[in-house]
Design a protein around this motif. Structure first.
Motif, PDB file in Angstrom:
ATOM      1  N   VAL A  11      -3.994  -3.092  -2.206  1.00  9.84           N
ATOM      2  CA  VAL A  11      -5.147  -3.919  -2.563  1.00  9.84           C
ATOM      3  C   VAL A  11      -5.501  -3.588  -4.007  1.00  9.84           C
ATOM      4  O   VAL A  11      -5.695  -2.427  -4.359  1.00  9.84           O
ATOM      5  N   THR A  66      -4.194  -8.839  -3.136  1.00  7.40           N
ATOM      6  CA  THR A  66      -3.176  -7.934  -2.617  1.00  7.40           C
ATOM      7  C   THR A  66      -1.874  -8.152  -3.378  1.00  7.40           C
ATOM      8  O   THR A  66      -1.444  -9.285  -3.578  1.00  7.40           O
ATOM      9  N   ALA A  96      -2.550  -9.403   3.483  1.00  8.64           N
ATOM     10  CA  ALA A  96      -3.747  -9.882   2.790  1.00  8.64           C
ATOM     11  C   ALA A  96      -4.810 -10.333   3.786  1.00  8.64           C
ATOM     12  O   ALA A  96      -5.997 -10.009   3.634  1.00  8.64           O
ATOM     13  N   HIS A  99      -6.511  -7.364   5.277  1.00  2.19           N
ATOM     14  CA  HIS A  99      -7.499  -6.753   4.384  1.00  2.19           C
ATOM     15  C   HIS A  99      -8.806  -7.527   4.407  1.00  2.19           C
ATOM     16  O   HIS A  99      -9.893  -6.934   4.470  1.00  2.19           O
TER      17      HIS A  99
END
Length: 137
Positions: A11, A66, A96, A99
């Motif tokens: 990230v 990301t 992604a 996250h």
């Protein structure tokens, strides 16, 4: 034969804004951008996806950028690069989205849907730019 092997991800940037004063429904929207960078020797690629889920009134926004790193081979033409782009997107999107979902959970929003957008192969553009800093050739 084109090969795309996932190496790692990280990230680069993330943000979360929650300004919800009462219970109710949110009208959420999704936005994304994606780009793949190829090393000068054609042996690696770096893909960057920015994913956001937000509510127009500013009550809720979550986003994550990301980066993914890939070993590649068999890439010779722009069509091959489009194939690599698609494969990188398919592999990196799950990270992604994870996250974004994890950030939303930290803000009290559970089970946030992050649908995978469809990418049209014909819409992929191959642009030649300088290799980004920090990317090995």
């Amino acid at each position: 034969m084109i090969k795309v092997e996932f190496s790692s991800e990280r990230v680069v940037d993330a943000s979360l804004k929650v300004n919800i004063n009462q219970s109710g429904n949110l009208a959420l929207k999704n936005k994304f951008s994606f780009r793949t960078y190829f090393s000068s020797d054609g042996k690696s690629a770096k893909a960057v996806i920015c994913l956001s889920v937000f509510e127009d009134d500013g009550k809720f926004t979550v986003s994550a950028e990301t980066e993914g790193y890939f070993a590649i081979s068999g890439v010779e033409t722009d069509t091959d690069r489009k194939v690599v782009n698609t494969k990188c997107f398919d592999q990196l999107f799950e990270y992604a989205a994870g996250h974004v979902t994890a950030l939303a959970e930290m803000g009290g929003i559970n089970n946030l849907p992050v649908p995978k957008p469809e990418i049209s192969f014909d819409d992929i553009q191959v642009n030649y730019i300088q290799q980004p800093a920090g990317m090995t050739s």
